[in-house]
Scaffold this motif. Structure first.
Motif, short mmCIF file in Angstrom:
data_model
loop_
_atom_site.label_atom_id
_atom_site.label_comp_id
_atom_site.label_asym_id
_atom_site.label_seq_id
_atom_site.Cartn_x
_atom_site.Cartn_y
_atom_site.Cartn_z
N TYR A 1 0.82 -1.21 0.00
CA TYR A 1 0.00 0.00 0.00
C TYR A 1 0.85 1.26 0.00
N THR A 2 0.43 2.24 -0.80
CA THR A 2 1.01 3.59 -0.73
C THR A 2 -0.14 4.58 -0.65
N LYS A 3 0.13 5.76 -0.15
CA LYS A 3 -0.90 6.80 -0.02
C LYS A 3 -1.45 7.19 -1.40
N ASP A 4 -0.66 7.02 -2.43
CA ASP A 4 -1.12 7.33 -3.79
C ASP A 4 -2.27 6.44 -4.22
N ASP A 5 -2.40 5.26 -3.60
CA ASP A 5 -3.51 4.37 -3.93
C ASP A 5 -4.85 5.06 -3.69
N LYS B 1 -5.59 8.04 -4.24
CA LYS B 1 -5.89 8.98 -5.33
C LYS B 1 -6.71 8.33 -6.44
N THR B 2 -6.79 7.01 -6.42
CA THR B 2 -7.59 6.31 -7.43
C THR B 2 -9.07 6.26 -7.05
N ARG C 1 -13.58 11.11 -6.73
CA ARG C 1 -13.41 12.42 -6.09
C ARG C 1 -14.41 12.65 -4.96
N GLN D 1 -13.13 11.11 -1.89
CA GLN D 1 -11.97 11.82 -1.36
C GLN D 1 -12.35 13.15 -0.72
N ASP E 1 -10.95 14.87 2.67
CA ASP E 1 -10.37 16.22 2.65
C ASP E 1 -11.06 17.11 3.68
#
Length: 142
Positions: free
Chosen positions: A43-47, A49-50, A53, A56, A60
């Motif tokens: 896992y990365t935090k960029d996952d 971003k998929t 919106r 997310q 936020d």
């Protein structure tokens, strides 16, 4: 000591937890649907971003409720302790909380940034006024 200014503080506490719940109620199913692997080795935090919106936006907003309100909370506690958590300070505190709730609802639904920014500025002005009242009181009652 109980002060009326603690009521808007309590409401913002509850609202923050509502947004926490809304964030996870939407995020966990979206992560499952996107088959995001939560293994720390993968896992990365960029996952995140998929994710859609709209999902997310809730995260936020939850983060936003942990930013500027962190100044609001001690300001209201100080005003309450100093015995001036009523009148204009109480109105300003309620205005701040109501504007932050409206900000949340705008951000997590339509996310119109110019509207969101205007609401943010208005809530920030309320906080500025509370801070100014604290400073005036502290330096005039020494």
């Amino acid at each position: 000591m109980n002060s009326p200014i603690f009521q808007p503080v309590a409401v913002l506490f509850v609202w923050t937890m509502v947004m926490w719940l809304w964030m996870y109620v939407t995020r966990i199913p979206a992560m499952q649907k996107a088959k995001i692997n939560m293994d720390p080795a993968v896992y990365t935090k960029d996952d995140l971003k998929t994710l859609p919106r709209q999902v997310q936006w809730k995260a936020d907003n939850y983060n936003h409720l942990l930013e500027l309100p962190t100044l609001f909370y001690p300001a209201c506690i100080l005003l309450g302790i100093m015995g001036i958590g009523n009148g204009w300070n109480l109105y300003l505190a309620w205005a701040f909380v109501i504007l932050r709730i409206i900000h949340s609802l705008v951000q997590v639904t339509v996310n119109l940034i110019p509207l969101r920014f205007a609401i943010f500025v208005l809530s920030s002005l309320c906080l500025w006024a509370l801070v100014v009242h604290i400073v005036i009181y502290v330096f005039s009652h020494h």
